[in-house]
Every structure is written in structure tokens, then in C-alpha cells.
Design a protein around this motif. Structure first.
Motif, PDB file in Angstrom:
ATOM      1  N   LYS A   1     -15.093 -13.901  -4.603  1.00 57.96           N
ATOM      2  CA  LYS A   1     -14.070 -13.585  -3.617  1.00 57.96           C
ATOM      3  C   LYS A   1     -13.063 -12.626  -4.235  1.00 57.96           C
ATOM      4  N   VAL A   2     -12.794 -11.541  -3.541  1.00 63.36           N
ATOM      5  CA  VAL A   2     -11.907 -10.495  -4.055  1.00 63.36           C
ATOM      6  C   VAL A   2     -10.685 -10.377  -3.144  1.00 63.36           C
ATOM      7  N   GLU A   3      -9.513 -10.514  -3.721  1.00 66.28           N
ATOM      8  CA  GLU A   3      -8.264 -10.300  -2.989  1.00 66.28           C
ATOM      9  C   GLU A   3      -7.506  -9.151  -3.635  1.00 66.28           C
ATOM     10  N   TRP A   4      -7.215  -8.148  -2.843  1.00 70.33           N
ATOM     11  CA  TRP A   4      -6.458  -6.993  -3.334  1.00 70.33           C
ATOM     12  C   TRP A   4      -5.100  -6.983  -2.655  1.00 70.33           C
ATOM     13  N   LEU A   5      -4.053  -7.177  -3.459  1.00 69.15           N
ATOM     14  CA  LEU A   5      -2.691  -7.220  -2.943  1.00 69.15           C
ATOM     15  C   LEU A   5      -2.083  -5.837  -3.107  1.00 69.15           C
ATOM     16  N   GLU A   6      -2.089  -5.092  -2.006  1.00 70.62           N
ATOM     17  CA  GLU A   6      -1.676  -3.691  -2.049  1.00 70.62           C
ATOM     18  C   GLU A   6      -0.231  -3.524  -2.497  1.00 70.62           C
ATOM     19  N   ALA A   7       0.644  -4.366  -2.006  1.00 69.40           N
ATOM     20  CA  ALA A   7       2.070  -4.189  -2.265  1.00 69.40           C
ATOM     21  C   ALA A   7       2.401  -4.264  -3.746  1.00 69.40           C
ATOM     22  N   THR A   8       1.712  -5.145  -4.462  1.00 67.34           N
ATOM     23  CA  THR A   8       2.009  -5.336  -5.886  1.00 67.34           C
ATOM     24  C   THR A   8       0.920  -4.782  -6.795  1.00 67.34           C
ATOM     25  N   SER A   9      -0.083  -4.134  -6.213  1.00 69.32           N
ATOM     26  CA  SER A   9      -1.211  -3.603  -6.995  1.00 69.32           C
ATOM     27  C   SER A   9      -1.804  -4.694  -7.878  1.00 69.32           C
TER      28      SER A   9
END
Length: 1107
Positions: A984-992
């Protein structure tokens, strides 16, 4: 299919629309199931870099990287490249030349330049022809020629000259992005930004290393430049190598000496334990041959021929750039568009690359067997019949070259026999090929296979292939060449002793690696009155033995340089000369060229002397010997009694004389180094990986190693000698001096690196080489607690550096571009290594001619003076620190120099320019061989270990992949984690921020696609904590097998990890949270790619109870 910007809408009726929809759906299904060749050819011909979204539909927009990919990552994210990458579990392919760097990413704002156009820029056709959507092998054999031309015809030689004369096009060196062959770059001399050539049609059959005629598009069509403020990943192509480290480069022979050339500042691997050298690789005056993490870039001497500019610029830039030539107008236009990358297209191939004749690759016989069995089954008495007009596909080992078609009837008999026997193992054989032709109607070039090297994965076939690919001469020296040397035993003739300065009673010694056999330079020092030291550099007088235009001279010029590989050397000169007659071996009389400087306490030269000498070295010291003396570990008394493993001492000297000399030389070298950096020099110094060898000479591990004071001691005096030689030969022969230049770095890339550092709180000043060095030193101090990050930054600081090159002084208009950026000096050449570099021999001959002319003028002038005036006359008005220009430019001076040049064989401008071009080519080839062999043996190490654990730093981060720098090997790789089963991959754009976790939801196929998700073991080596404890216990005892469970493979038994490899590396745990510059554990392994090339695979190293 992508449409050009000039495409006009087409009105279709309903029936035609429906038919085309069905056709497109059918083509998509066919494309999914077809092999790589067809898909590759389609996208390449269109000049597109397609991406496959999650629904499986292909997108016609050009997008080379994931959106908002964080980190300094410049790898094009072409899906086809990614698919082939995943097949072998690695981000980069291609051994022996495993390239790490690549060109900058761009956003293509207009696609005009991807389509065939006429000279006026008008689009000839609305789209490129589409190859049949059948199996790639059918395409090669049945559709390899299009019904209409794919490419525009190349211009004639007359038309090329006309375009150049009118300023409508440029002469440029063609370079291809190793990770995305759709992108190529043209290097135009005098222009700091390369021209992007995007798409096969625009490239117009040019290949890596060709010198081409390129027409630049109007600035309105240029591509948008992508910055790398958030990224720390690979920069552009091969000329990013910095000569500021070439001094270390002598690791070629293991020598820790100076050979400044900034030929490349990054070398991935040095294989001699503990000894580094400077000529072709490191950071200080020139480059570290170790660090070739960058792709190969061929450097041709005629690259300095100025080309002309597109007529577009003549009109668009006339007001701002009136009176400028084409290159200046082009440069001015670039400066007016700093956010854009110039684009263009190839009109003609002016000079074919030598690499066209040296292609190494693999025959795709499995596809050919399928094709033959499905369509061409005919039986003869001997079995299967091979049709004379059939083609077989060849995949080059170097990804910068296109796939090729080989006529089966032209194959060697041994290969045809194996084809008839359906020998599938032929696909794993390395073969040699040459490009024969590439017609306008052909999707692929036609090649001829000439020989088979051997099986992939075996060391010797790969080494032979590397040498062939770089056109290295491996044959024995001819009898004619050997006959030019005197027979042994040999002694210095009496006339030479009488005609030279006799230094046999001076304490002279060499400092080299313990394994070195070709000793071409030595040092001496004397303390004079008033705090003055007289330092001497003594270089083997090879020009005495290698006379101009002899068979030996011709062969040495063709070879141009010695080639150093892992535990092996291919010499430029016969071993009789390099290891005996010319080598400055201790205890024997040898001929030398010597330079003495009188230096004061500030490091200033108050006087100097240059001349031919006879010397007798007192001892051969290793770098370790010299370092032990500098560190105070050795004293004269202990050496006189026990020896401590030091070499034998010759002559009337004692160890106290040698120790005193080493200590004094070290102090003087530090003064010179400080003075050099305060004067504007740049040093990009970092630790380099070296292979550790067992008793049998087999690599068993690697470690990082840095240079020490003994290395810098030698370096400083070699730099001083090279600079002095350059000054003298330019005085004597300002139009016929062989010099070495190092241009300023690529401004765009330097600014991008500067912006990245600023984003992370590290201030840089790149306004000059000196300011750059000083600011890097401040960064070093700020990161004193994070040496790994600083080492990474130093490696990447070298990427904007351009390559140094030899040139003839008379071949450039003025001396504006003669300087050496890395060293911060206006003149530089190579003088100190004539046993292994041909340019040094040329410089020696020029110096000898200058000395003869000076002697003649001095004697002539003495005759004209009264006896009481002769003693006041300064004799060294050419080679000394005083320069009497009037005497040199007088009628007598010009005549004396002309006669001396003829006597010593100083080349004229045209000949010298060709020599410089050839030496540039061979020097780069030598470095490529060294780097490729180092990486090959690193692959051998990993194959032996099976798994090597290391820490890595995250340099680029995004939703689909991360770019990492592997500290242990000093290389960069990618790990792709999108569409992985059980991850499972989660990419949090706001905090890179990236979060990776195990998932219980399983899918067998990708959405909208028939291809399966990749298994987790492709991305991570996962162990259970209990297995890890068991393994560690076993590793402390005997090296027996232990059990570790890979995800998806229950109870997989494998050899226990070597405790050396496993030391200090703990696995990560799920969920794993990753930020830019995070440190993560990784597992490395040797990989054989699907189509043959060797590579190094990398996975996350993880532990969990859930599996």
C-alpha cells in the motif's frame, strides 16, 4: 496518436469514425500482447514518451516524469523504459556501461520539431508513419521498410557548407540520453545550453557520437526547462564530468598522482585497495577516474569549430544582438529565454561516430525462432532452412543505440549453424556488430555481426566486449616498433651525461602505489639560505627513446594512452620502455626532464630552471610509506635497524635524508595548496568506493576510501610542473602548443544545484570557481556531522562540470577560452606522465625545442656583448621566470625556434589539432573502459555475495518511485513501488512524505490491463525478526546456510549474509515513512537483464512479523 501543432482537423462521417474507434481498440489490444520491439518502434517513430495511466489507456501527451515528483530526480519516466526496468528489478540497465546520469527533463510545449520538416521549418507531413501493430519480429522481417520515407534525406556536403556559411545551422556533437533514447542533445561549441533533439524523426538517423548539422527551431517552439529545486538526482549527460578531479585519476595505474583534466569527478569504483590516483578521476585539479557514474560522452577535438545560426534568430534577435556572429546571437537568444530549452532537428551527419563500428549487443533469437516456426517452416536435408532475406533483431548493450536488424545470411557461420540447431542459448551471447546503413524508409539501421565474445555473466567475454566497444588496441607491439628501442642491458651514453645536468648525487625518490611498475616522475628538495626551498620534479625523458615519425611513435600516437583495468593494463608503450629503460627505477641512471623552483615561505616562485638531466633515484616509496613518515610513525633510527617493510635505499644517502625531504615537501605542498585555492581553484573532494581483494585477487567487499596527505603532496608539485610547462611552450610556440582547457560549468545545472542547496538551508556562491570552492568548504563545516550527505553533495556538485580537452593553441582565435576552470589557471597542459600519455611526449618535444632555441640565442647574444657584460646577462629569458619577448620575436629568435621545432618534431597547427582530437577520443575511451571494468567487478562481487546490504539516502521522492544514493557503492538507483502486489502506497503531497505499508487486499491484474502486478519481492527483501536473530547467531559462528523468508516465497533457504556485508545494517519496518534525504536500508544483488545486460538490482531491506 499524437498530432503535430500544425495538424488540421479532419472531418469524418459517422461510419468512418466508428471504424476508426474499432481499429483503435483492436490496436490497443494488439499492443498489450505484442513484444517490446513493436511498441518501442511506434513510440520512437512518433517521438512520443507515452505513459500508461491506471486505466490502461495510453496518453498522447509528452510527460517525462511523474507529477510533483519530489527530489532532485531527472530520470525520464517513460513507461516503456519502466516496464523493461521492472523486468530486471532495476532502475538502470546496461553493463558494462552502467550509466547514472541523464539529461534534464523538459516539458515539450510544441511538437513541431518531432516531425519531418523542410529547411524552412514547414511541416512536411502531419504525422509520422505508424508501424504495423503486429509482433515486433514480424515487423522486422516483413515491414522493416515503410512504403514512404520516414526520414528526410540528409543534406549534401555542398548544402551543409552553405547552411554553415549562411549561419542557418550549427555543427554539433550528438549525444543520446541513456535512459530515454527519444531524447538527444546537441552540444554546440560556445553555447552553454545543449539543444534538445526530441523524437526519432527529428534525430534523423543520427547515433551517439555523430557530428551533425543541427537546425534550431524558433524560440516560440522551444521546450520549457524543468528545474530541480526539489530534486537531488542525476544531471545531464557525460560532459558533466569535472576535470577538477582528474588528478586522482591515476588510479588507472593505481597512481595517486596528478593528471588534472576534470575528465570526470565521479568514479563509481576504484579497485585497488587503499590507493587512489588523480589523473582521470577525482576532484581537485582535475577529475577522479573513479567516479564515472555518469554516462559516456564522446569528446571530439573538432567540436570547437564554430557553426552558424538558424535564420530565425537573425531576424528575431537583430535589434538586441546586432553585429554578433551566429553563435553569439544564439547565446543571446538563450539568455532572453532562460526558462526554455532550445530544440531542433538534424539535417545531416557531418562525421560518423567511430562507435558505429564498435557495437556490442545480443541477438533476439527467441523471437526469430517463433517467427520462423510460425511462418517460414521449410525442410531440407539438414533440417530447418534459413531464408536469405530474413532479418534478426540485435539489441545493443548500450541503451543509447537503437535496436538494429541483421541480415541472417550475413551472420558468421558459427551463428547460422546454431540458428539451424535452434540453440536458444545464443541469445545469451555477447556479439560484435557494425552499423552498415540506415535508409530513409527503414525504421531501424541495418548491422552486420562479425564475432561472438562469449556468454553473458562470464568476466572475460565482457572485458573483451568492453575493449571492442571502445576500440582499444590490444595487440602486441609490432617488431618495427620494438626495433626502435635499444637492446638491454642499456646504460646512459657518455655523450648524454656530458650534454645534460648531472643530478645523480641529489637525493631523489619516487612516490607511487606499491604495485606500480611505470615510474615516470620523481621529487627532490633542498633547503637554501633565507628560507628558500629548491623543489625539483623529475620526469622520465621518454622523447629520447620515442623519436618523431618512427614506427614506435606512430603506434604510441594511435594508442594515445595506457588503459588501466582491474588488475590489468594495456600499455601505450612497450614494457621494455615503461618498466625498464624509461622508468625511474631506483639505483640506476636514467634520463629525465627536470624543473626546479626556488620557493619562498609564501609559496611564490622566485626563480626556476628547466632542462634535460641524468638522475639516479635513491628509493621507490609507496604512498603508505610516505604517509607513515608524514604521520610520524617512522623515524630514521627504526628504519636503519628494522626496516619496517620499507624499500631498499640506494646511493650515498641515509633514511634521515629521505625522511627530512618528505617532511619538507609536505609542508611546502600545503603552502602551495593554500595559495592555489586562494587564487581561485576548485576542489570537489569526496571518498570513493574501492574493492577489497582476497589473497587470490578476487573482490570480496567494498569500502569508501579517501586520499591522504601523501597523495596531495605529489599532486601539488605535478600541478606546478604542468602549469610551468604550459607557460614555456606558449612563450616559444604560441601557435603550436598542445594545451588542456577546462570550460566553465553548465550554468543552468549549476544554478539548479545552487537552488536545491538553498532550499535545504545551504548557501552557495557559484559566481566563480574560487567562490564555489569557498562556499563548499562552508557547507562542509555545516555538515560536519553528516559526512554522507556532504559526500553526496560533492558528487553532484561535480555534475555541472564540463569535460576538459586537449587543443592546439593555434586552432583557437584567441586565448579567451584557454583557461582551466577547476584549477583556476589561464594555461595548463600535461607534462608529468609521458610513459602513459602521448600528449606529454608532444609537450616534451616542444620543451626540448624551446631549450635548444634558448641556448642558441644565448650563445648568439654572448658573442655580440663585450666580455665584461656577459656575466650580467640572464640566459634563461625563455624558460626562466623572466621573459624577453623582444629576443624571441627577433629575426634570430624566430629562426632559432623554427630550426629547433624541425629538429625535435614539433607538429604544425593542422597536425597538432588532429593529434589533440585523437587524444581526446582515446582518453575518454580509456576512462570508459576503466569505469566499465570497475562496475563489472562490482557486479561479480554482488553475484558472489548474492545479497549486499547498505544504507541509502533518498534523493528523489514521489508517488511512483524513489531515487536513492547507495552509500557503499556511491551509485544511484531507483525503486519503483507503484502497482506492487501486497504493498500500500500513500503519497502525502503537502508534506512530500511517502508511507509504505503492507496490504491485505490483493489484485492479480492492473486495472484496465492484462499485465500482472509485480510481486513484493521485486521491491523488498523481507525477513522475519526471528529469522534475522537466527541468521546473526549463525554468522557469528561458521558460515552455514540460514533461513530467511522472502515475501511470497515460503521458507526460502539461501546462503547466510556475509557478516561484513551485514554489519550495522538493520532492516526497516512497515509502515515505513520516507522523506527527502531520509536514510533507508537496501539490499543489492547482481542482475542479468531480460535481454542480456548485467546490472545491479536494489530493493528495500525490511522486516515484519506479518509474513
Amino acid at each position: 496518436m499524437m498530432r503535430g501543432a500544425a495538424d488540421q482537423p479532419v472531418v469524418e462521417d459517422g461510419v468512418d469514425k466508428e471504424k476508426k474507434k474499432k481499429s483503435r481498440r483492436s490496436n490497443r489490444r494488439s499492443n498489450r500482447n505484442s513484444s517490446g520491439l513493436a511498441s518501442t518502434s511506434i513510440s520512437e517513430i512518433h517521438g512520443e514518451a507515452t505513459q500508461t495511466p491506471k486505466n490502461g489507456n495510453k496518453n498522447s501527451s509528452v510527460s517525462y516524469s511523474p507529477t510533483r515528483q519530489q527530489g532532485l530526480d531527472l530520470h525520464p519516466s517513460n513507461d516503456q523504459d519502466q516496464e523493461s526496468t521492472r523486468a530486471s528489478d532495476v532502475a538502470f540497465s546496461s553493463m558494462p556501461t552502467m550509466h547514472i546520469n541523464e539529461p534534464d527533463l523538459v516539458e515539450v510545449s510544441s511538437m513541431h520539431h518531432l516531425l519531418p520538416t523542410d529547411l524552412s521549418g514547414k511541416i512536411v507531413s502531419k504525422s509520422c508513419p505508424t508501424p504495423p501493430t503486429c509482433d515486433g519480429w514480424e515487423y522486422i522481417n516483413e515491414e522493416c521498410y515503410a512504403k514512404s520515407p520516414i526520414f528526410l534525406p540528409h543534406l549534401s556536403r555542398e548544402a551543409v557548407n552553405e547552411e554553415l556559411e549562411k549561419g542557418f545551422a550549427f555543427k554539433a556533437l550528438f549525444r543520446v540520453n541513456a535512459h530515454n533514447r527519444l531524447e538527444a542533445y546537441c552540444k554546440i561549441d560556445g553555447v552553454q545550453t545543449d539543444v534538445l533533439i526530441s523524437g526519432i524523426a527529428a534525430q534523423n538517423r543520427a547515433v551517439e557520437g555523430d557530428v551533425v548539422l543541427v537546425k534550431v527551431d524558433p524560440s516560440s517552439q522551444w521546450a520549457k526547462m524543468k528545474g530541480l529545486v526539489n530534486n537531488l538526482s542525476l544531471a545531464e549527460d557525460g560532459n558533466m564530468l569535472s576535470e577538477a578531479n582528474e588528478i586522482h585519476g591515476d588510479t588507472y595505474k593505481g597512481k595517486n598522482k596528478v593528471d588534472l583534466g576534470y575528465d570526470h569527478v565521479n568514479s563509481n569504483c576504484t579497485v585497488l585497495p587503499g590507493e587512489l590516483h588523480y589523473e582521470d578521476g577525482s576532484t581537485s585539479g582535475e577529475t577522479s577516474h573513479l567516479q564515472s557514474i555518469e554516462p559516456t560522452c564522446y569528446n571530439y577535438a573538432d567540436g570547437h569549430h564554430l557553426a552558424s545560426l538558424d535564420s530565425t534568430y537573425i531576424s528575431s534577435c537583430s535589434q538586441q544582438c546586432g553585429g554578433l556572429d551566429a553563435v553569439e546571437r544564439f547565446s543571446a537568444t538563450i539568455s532572453l529565454n532562460p526558462s526554455k530549452r532550445p530544440t531542433g532537428r538534424v539535417l545531416a551527419i557531418i562525421e560518423s561516430s567511430p562507435r558505429r563500428d564498435c557495437v556490442v549487443g545480443y541477438l533476439n533469437v527467441s523471437k526469430w525462432f517463433n517467427y520462423r516456426d510460425g511462418y517460414k517452416k521449410e525442410t531440407t536435408k539438414k533440417g530447418l532452412f534459413i531464408f536469405e532475406q530474413e532479418y534478426i533483431q540485435l539489441t545493443p548493450n548500450d541503451p543509447k543505440f537503437p535496436k538494429m536488424m541483421v541480415l541472417v545470411k550475413g551472420l558468421p557461420d558459427c551463428i547460422k549453424k546454431r540458428l539451424e540447431e535452434s540453440d536458444a542459448t545464443l541469445e545469451m551471447e555477447l556479439v560484435a556488430a557494425q552499423i552498415l546503413s540506415w535508409g530513409e524508409e527503414s525504421y531501424f539501421p541495418q548491422a552486420h555481426v562479425s564475432r561472438v565474445f562469449g556468454r553473458v555473466g562470464e568476466v572475460e567475454p565482457h572485458i573483451n566486449a568492453i575493449l571492442y566497444e571502445n576500440a582499444v588496441c590490444c595487440t602486441e607491439f609490432s617488431p618495427e616498433s620494438l626495433s626502435c628501442l635499444p637492446s638491454v642491458p642499456w646504460e646512459v651514453p657518455p655523450e648524454e651525461i656530458n650534454g645534460r645536468k648531472d643530478l645523480r648525487n641529489l637525493c631523489i625518490f619516487t612516490i607511487d602505489p606499491s604495485t606500480a611498475t611505470d615510474l615516470d616522475d620523481a621529487l627532490s628538495i633542498e633547503r637554501l639560505s633565507d628560507g628558500i626551498f629548491r623543489v625539483g620534479v623529475h620526469v622520465a625523458d621518454v622523447s629520447y627513446f620515442v623519436l618523431p615519425d618512427t614506427a614506435l611513435d606512430i603506434e604510441a600516437q594511435l594508442r594515445s594512452t595506457s588503459v588501466y583495468m582491474f588488475r590489468r593494463k594495456i600499455p601505450m608503450l612497450p614494457s621494455l620502455l615503461t618498466e625498464n629503460l624509461g622508468s625511474l627505477n631506483p639505483g640506476v641512471d636514467r634520463l629525465a626532464f627536470s624543473i626546479f623552483w626556488d620557493l619562498n615561505t609564501s609559496g611564490n616562485v622566485v626563480d626556476r630552471w628547466i632542462g634535460r638531466t641524468v638522475i639516479r633515484s635513491s628509493c621507490k616509496l609507496s604512498h603508505k610509506n610516505a604517509q607513515d613518515i608524514i604521520d610520524g610513525k617512522i623515524d630514521a633510527e627504526s628504519l636503519n635497524t628494522t626496516g619496517h617493510g620499507f624499500p631498499q635505499l640506494y646511493g650515498n644517502f641515509e633514511w634521515v635524508d629521505v625522511i627530512r625531504s618528505i617532511i619538507c615537501l609536505n609542508e611546502v605542498s600545503k603552502t602551495l595548496k593554500e595559495k592555489r585555492f586562494s587564487g581561485g581553484a576548485l576542489q570537489l573532494e569526496s571518498s570513493k568506493p574501492v574493492l577489497l581483494l582476497d589473497e587470490d585477487g578476487t573482490p570480496y567487499d567494498s569500502m569508501l576510501s579517501g586520499r591522504k596527505d601523501s597523495n596531495f603532496l605529489v599532486e601539488e608539485f605535478m600541478l606546478l610542473a604542468n602549469g610551468t610547462a604550459a607557460e614555456v611552450i606558449c612563450r616559444a610556440y604560441p601557435k603550436s602548443a598542445l594545451l588542456r582547457k577546462h570550460p566553465a560549468p553548465n550554468i543552468q545545472k549549476l544554478k539548479e544545484f545552487e537552488a536545491f542547496c538553498k532550499k535545504h538551508g545551504l548557501e552557495l556562491d557559484t559566481s566563480s570557481s574560487g567562490q564555489f570552492h569557498q562556499s563548499l568548504e562552508r557547507v562542509r563545516e555545516k555538515l560536519r556531522d553528516d559526512s554522507v550527505l556532504f559526500s553526496i553533495l560533492m558528487n553532484y556538485a561535480a555534475r555541472p562540470m564540463q569535460m576538459a580537452s586537449y587543443f592546439c593553441s593555434g586552432d583557437l582565435k584567441d586565448n579567451v577560452d584557454w583557461g582551466h576552470y577547476g584549477l583556476g589557471v589561464p594555461l595548463y597542459t600535461h607534462f608529468t606522465s609521458p610513459l602513459r600519455r602521448y600528449p606529454d611526449i608532444v609537450v616534451h618535444r616542444t620543451l626540448a625545442a624551446a631549450l635548444d632555441a634558448e641556448e642558441f640565442l644565448w650563445n648568439h647574444k654572448r658573442k655580440l656583448l663585450k666580455e665584461n657584460q656577459r656575466d650580467e646577462m640572464k640566459g634563461r629569458f625563455l624558460t626562466g621566470i623572466y621573459y624577453e619577448k623582444d629576443a624571441i620575436e627577433s629575426v634570430e629568435g624566430r629562426e632559432a625556434l623554427s630550426v629547433a621545432a624541425l629538429r625535435h618534431g614539433v607538429p604544425c597547427i593542422g597536425v597538432l589539432a588532429n593529434v589533440a582530437a585523437h587524444c581526446n577520443n582515446r582518453k575518454l575511451a580509456s576512462r570508459n573502459v576503466k569505469d566499465a571494468c570497475d562496475k563489472l567487478y562490482m557486479w561479480v562481487l554482488l553475484r558472489k555475495k548474492e545479497v549486499l546490504l547498505s544504507e541509502a539516502r533518498v534523493l528523489g521522492l514521489g508517488p511512483r518511485f524513489m531515487s536513492i544514493y547507495i552509500c557503499k557503492l556511491a551509485i544511484e538507483r531507483r525503486i519503483y513501488y507503484d502497482e506492487v502486489e501486497g504493498l500500500k502506497v500513500e503519497w502525502l503531497e503537502a508534506t512530500s512524505t511517502l508511507v509504505l505499508n503492507l496490504s491485505t487486499y490483493k489484485r492479480s491484474y492492473r486495472r484496465g490491463n492484462f499485465s500482472k502486478f509485480r510481486p513484493l519481492e521485486d521491491v523488498a527483501l523481507v525477513t522475519r525478526p526471528c529469522d534475522l536473530k537466527e541468521e546473526r547467531c549463525m554468522s557469528e559462528g561458521s558460515a552455514i546456510e540460514c533461513t530467511a523468508t522472502n515475501v511470497g516465497v515460503a521458507d526460502l533457504t539461501r546462503p547466510c549474509l556475509d557478516p561484513i556485508s551485514n554489519c550495522g545494517i538493520d532492516p526497516g519496518v512497515f509502515p515505513m515513512t520516507v522523506h527527502l534525504l531520509s536514510t533507508i536500508p537496501v539490499a543489492l544483488n547482481a542482475v542479468v537483464g531480460a535481454d542480456g545486460p548485467l546490472d545491479i538490482g536494489v530493493r528495500l531491506y525490511m522486516s515484519t512479523y506479518l509474513r
